[in-house]
Design an enzyme around this catalytic site. Sequence first.
Site, short mmCIF file in Angstrom:
data_model
loop_
_atom_site.label_atom_id
_atom_site.label_comp_id
_atom_site.label_asym_id
_atom_site.label_seq_id
_atom_site.Cartn_x
_atom_site.Cartn_y
_atom_site.Cartn_z
N CYS A 12 1.00 -1.08 -0.02
CA CYS A 12 -0.09 -0.12 0.06
C CYS A 12 0.96 1.26 -0.02
O CYS A 12 0.57 2.27 -0.76
CB CYS A 12 -0.85 0.02 1.29
SG CYS A 12 -2.40 1.06 1.35
N CYS A 13 1.92 1.16 0.95
CA CYS A 13 2.85 2.31 1.01
C CYS A 13 3.49 2.44 -0.38
O CYS A 13 3.74 3.80 -0.94
CB CYS A 13 3.98 2.15 2.03
SG CYS A 13 3.14 2.84 3.63
N CYS A 28 -1.40 8.40 7.24
CA CYS A 28 -2.67 8.09 6.87
C CYS A 28 -3.45 7.78 7.87
O CYS A 28 -3.08 7.14 9.12
CB CYS A 28 -2.75 7.00 5.93
SG CYS A 28 -1.63 7.40 4.11
N CYS A 38 -3.60 4.08 9.53
CA CYS A 38 -2.24 3.57 10.11
C CYS A 38 -1.72 4.45 11.10
O CYS A 38 -0.47 4.16 11.46
CB CYS A 38 -1.17 3.49 8.87
SG CYS A 38 -1.72 2.32 7.72
N CYS A 87 7.38 4.09 6.49
CA CYS A 87 6.84 3.97 5.25
C CYS A 87 7.60 3.67 4.15
O CYS A 87 7.28 3.04 2.96
CB CYS A 87 5.87 5.10 4.71
SG CYS A 87 6.84 6.60 4.75
S1 SF4 Z 1 0.39 4.72 5.67
FE1 SF4 Z 1 -1.18 2.96 5.53
S2 SF4 Z 1 -2.95 3.95 4.28
FE2 SF4 Z 1 -1.16 5.09 3.80
S3 SF4 Z 1 0.15 4.37 2.18
FE3 SF4 Z 1 0.95 3.41 3.81
S4 SF4 Z 1 -0.31 1.46 4.21
FE4 SF4 Z 1 -1.54 2.61 2.89
#
Ligand code: SF4
Length: 245
Positions: A122-123, A205, A208, A231
Amino acid sequence: MLTISTLTDQDIQHLNDQVLMDKSAKDVLTWSYETFGDELVYSCSLGAEGMVLLDLIEQVHPGANVIFLDTGLHFKETYALLNDVRERFSTLNIKALLPENTVEEQKEKYGDRLWARNPDQCCAMRKFEPLQKELSKYTAWISGLRRAQSPTRAHTPFIGKDHRFSLLKICPLIHWTQDEVWDYIYKNNLPYNPLHEENYPSIGCAPCTAKVLDGGDERAGRWSGMEKTECGLHWPAESEREDEV
Ligand code: SF4
């Protein structure tokens, strides 16, 4: 022009140990903009350190390029702060970087709540890739990392080679404490994210980021309950990791 390719490791050490060592954050920024001009960009996460840096950068180099990673998953307070920041620091060129997929498209392609199942993926898609694409246009970038924030940041230098993004990375606030950051914000009446006053010292985010209980380090609320602590944007290159342990 100084670049990641033209500077040797000895040059970097000389810059850190001789040229920048006793300089204030503002002096480091002045040197940085005199050296790199508009080849320098600040990646701002809108944290407390970000408010300090935006204020100092506007004093040193009005019109400076600033980027914000808009993952589409920030708190509503963070988006409100982005609007306030655009008004307050109106001379700066602030650009929001969007990922390739909207949150809805990511859900369709990779399933719901990817951040809970595979936060690295996701990151990578929502932060790393857009940042990498944008940074490829620059020679150096500024970050608000402070050494006291977490053990993984304890040896951050003023300037270093960022092999991950193939450019130089400048961190003017490495010696600042959390109290100094907040003293500067209050003294200069800067905007800030109201979530900081609700036990969110570090805000990313929404899915998280959790509140930090007494005794936790400043980034303990990021990916709370998972092994992940960063991240991936600020990990040292492989060759530098042994210094980080
Ligand atoms: S902090 Fe969490 S929601 Fe944001 S990009 Fe990374 S994994 Fe995804």
